[in-house]
Design a protein around this motif. Structure first.
Motif, mmCIF file in Angstrom:
data_model
loop_
_atom_site.group_PDB
_atom_site.id
_atom_site.type_symbol
_atom_site.label_atom_id
_atom_site.label_comp_id
_atom_site.label_asym_id
_atom_site.label_seq_id
_atom_site.Cartn_x
_atom_site.Cartn_y
_atom_site.Cartn_z
ATOM 1 N N UNK A 34 2.933 -6.245 -12.751
ATOM 2 C CA UNK A 34 2.557 -5.285 -11.712
ATOM 3 C C UNK A 34 2.880 -5.834 -10.328
ATOM 4 N N UNK A 35 2.995 -4.925 -9.380
ATOM 5 C CA UNK A 35 3.182 -5.264 -7.967
ATOM 6 C C UNK A 35 1.887 -4.889 -7.255
ATOM 7 N N UNK A 36 1.166 -5.903 -6.761
ATOM 8 C CA UNK A 36 -0.190 -5.715 -6.252
ATOM 9 C C UNK A 36 -0.333 -6.312 -4.851
ATOM 10 N N UNK A 37 -0.966 -5.555 -3.974
ATOM 11 C CA UNK A 37 -1.387 -6.088 -2.691
ATOM 12 C C UNK A 37 -2.815 -6.582 -2.872
ATOM 13 N N UNK A 38 -3.038 -7.847 -2.588
ATOM 14 C CA UNK A 38 -4.356 -8.467 -2.675
ATOM 15 C C UNK A 38 -4.760 -8.890 -1.273
ATOM 16 N N UNK A 39 -5.963 -8.507 -0.881
ATOM 17 C CA UNK A 39 -6.482 -9.049 0.368
ATOM 18 C C UNK A 39 -7.888 -9.564 0.130
ATOM 19 N N UNK A 40 -8.225 -10.629 0.847
ATOM 20 C CA UNK A 40 -9.512 -11.284 0.666
ATOM 21 C C UNK A 40 -10.273 -11.273 1.973
ATOM 22 N N UNK A 41 -11.574 -11.157 1.833
ATOM 23 C CA UNK A 41 -12.470 -11.129 2.991
ATOM 24 C C UNK A 41 -13.545 -12.195 2.814
ATOM 25 N N UNK A 42 -14.063 -12.718 3.915
ATOM 26 C CA UNK A 42 -15.150 -13.695 3.808
ATOM 27 C C UNK A 42 -16.419 -13.126 3.178
ATOM 28 N N UNK A 43 -16.675 -11.829 3.360
ATOM 29 C CA UNK A 43 -17.867 -11.267 2.740
ATOM 30 C C UNK A 43 -17.960 -9.763 2.877
ATOM 31 N N UNK A 44 -18.376 -9.127 1.809
ATOM 32 C CA UNK A 44 -18.640 -7.691 1.846
ATOM 33 C C UNK A 44 -19.720 -7.410 2.885
ATOM 34 N N UNK A 45 -19.611 -6.296 3.537
ATOM 35 C CA UNK A 45 -20.567 -5.821 4.533
ATOM 36 C C UNK A 45 -20.581 -6.634 5.826
ATOM 37 N N UNK A 46 -19.747 -7.645 5.954
ATOM 38 C CA UNK A 46 -19.713 -8.404 7.200
ATOM 39 C C UNK A 46 -18.900 -7.618 8.235
ATOM 40 N N UNK A 47 -19.126 -7.846 9.529
ATOM 41 C CA UNK A 47 -18.561 -6.963 10.558
ATOM 42 C C UNK A 47 -17.044 -6.773 10.532
ATOM 43 N N UNK A 48 -16.273 -7.837 10.643
ATOM 44 C CA UNK A 48 -14.815 -7.674 10.682
ATOM 45 C C UNK A 48 -14.293 -7.097 9.378
ATOM 46 N N UNK A 49 -14.891 -7.500 8.272
ATOM 47 C CA UNK A 49 -14.459 -7.014 6.963
ATOM 48 C C UNK A 49 -14.700 -5.513 6.826
ATOM 49 N N UNK A 50 -15.854 -5.057 7.270
ATOM 50 C CA UNK A 50 -16.240 -3.655 7.099
ATOM 51 C C UNK A 50 -15.713 -2.729 8.186
ATOM 52 N N UNK A 68 5.963 1.280 -3.586
ATOM 53 C CA UNK A 68 6.155 0.685 -4.902
ATOM 54 C C UNK A 68 5.068 -0.276 -5.330
ATOM 55 N N UNK A 69 3.925 -0.212 -4.688
ATOM 56 C CA UNK A 69 2.796 -1.067 -5.041
ATOM 57 C C UNK A 69 1.955 -0.342 -6.096
ATOM 58 N N UNK A 70 1.567 -1.057 -7.138
ATOM 59 C CA UNK A 70 0.783 -0.476 -8.223
ATOM 60 C C UNK A 70 -0.702 -0.401 -7.928
ATOM 61 N N UNK A 71 -1.205 -1.345 -7.139
ATOM 62 C CA UNK A 71 -2.642 -1.410 -6.897
ATOM 63 C C UNK A 71 -2.928 -2.191 -5.624
ATOM 64 N N UNK A 72 -4.069 -1.897 -5.027
ATOM 65 C CA UNK A 72 -4.572 -2.647 -3.871
ATOM 66 C C UNK A 72 -5.927 -3.204 -4.271
ATOM 67 N N UNK A 73 -6.065 -4.511 -4.186
ATOM 68 C CA UNK A 73 -7.260 -5.211 -4.652
ATOM 69 C C UNK A 73 -7.871 -5.984 -3.496
ATOM 70 N N UNK A 74 -9.181 -5.855 -3.334
ATOM 71 C CA UNK A 74 -9.900 -6.675 -2.367
ATOM 72 C C UNK A 74 -10.801 -7.623 -3.157
ATOM 73 N N UNK A 75 -10.807 -8.877 -2.750
ATOM 74 C CA UNK A 75 -11.629 -9.885 -3.414
ATOM 75 C C UNK A 75 -12.498 -10.582 -2.373
#
Length: 161
Positions: A34-50, A68-75
């Motif tokens: 698959x072709x996936x865009x993955x982005x990571x954040x320091x924390x859910x609900x935190x200001x810059x992330x949200x 052509x991206x199959x999925x977008x994933x946040x971790x």
């Protein structure tokens, strides 16, 4: 050692909250073939992330998938309950995949962990984005400052696709 462009993502299990409850998700299931865009954040609900990072990916979802991206994933280094609640609270449930790196194993294996204890957060992920094709990192964008989302933002990713 920090993961680099050309490296294969490590084989690990993460967690995802589904309507049927929490499930284990392997990195192979997320990225193999698959072709996936993955982005990571320091924390859910935190200001810059949200307020900045996640909304950019949500607003640009269709434009990213059209490239052509199959999925977008946040971790994030949060549990699957928190990630599920964040997905619901932001209106992104069913549009982006919210993956919990509950024990930071994935984040540490990538060498992208950050000690944010000074801010009361403990060990978290650095803010980054990457394009992954069949489990191999094709682009990697790591923010210098966890309070900023510029080089890892959706607009920057669209320019790289």
């Amino acid at each position: 050692m920090t993961i680099a462009v050309g490296d294969r993502l490590p084989a690990l299990k993460l967690k995802e909250r589904t309507p049927d409850g929490p499930v284990d998700v392997s990195t192979d299931d997320l990225f193999k073939g698959r072709r996936v865009v993955l982005f990571a954040v320091p924390g859910a609900f935190t200001p810059t992330c949200s307020l900045n990072h996640l909304p950019g990916y949500l607003e640009n979802r269709d434009a990213i998938l059209a490239k052509g991206v199959d999925d977008i994933v946040v971790v994030a280094v949060n549990d699957h309950h928190v990630m599920g609640a964040w997905a619901n609270a932001t209106g992104a449930s069913g549009k982006l995949r919210f993956i919990a790196d509950w024990d930071a194993a994935f984040t540490k294996a990538l060498g992208l962990d950050a000690d944010l204890s000074g801010g009361g957060l403990g060990v978290r992920s650095k803010r980054y984005s990457m394009l992954v094709e069949d489990g191999v990192v094709k682009t990697l964008n790591v923010e210098e400052n966890p309070g900023q989302a510029t080089v890892s933002a959706a607009a920057a990713m669209i320019g790289q696709l």
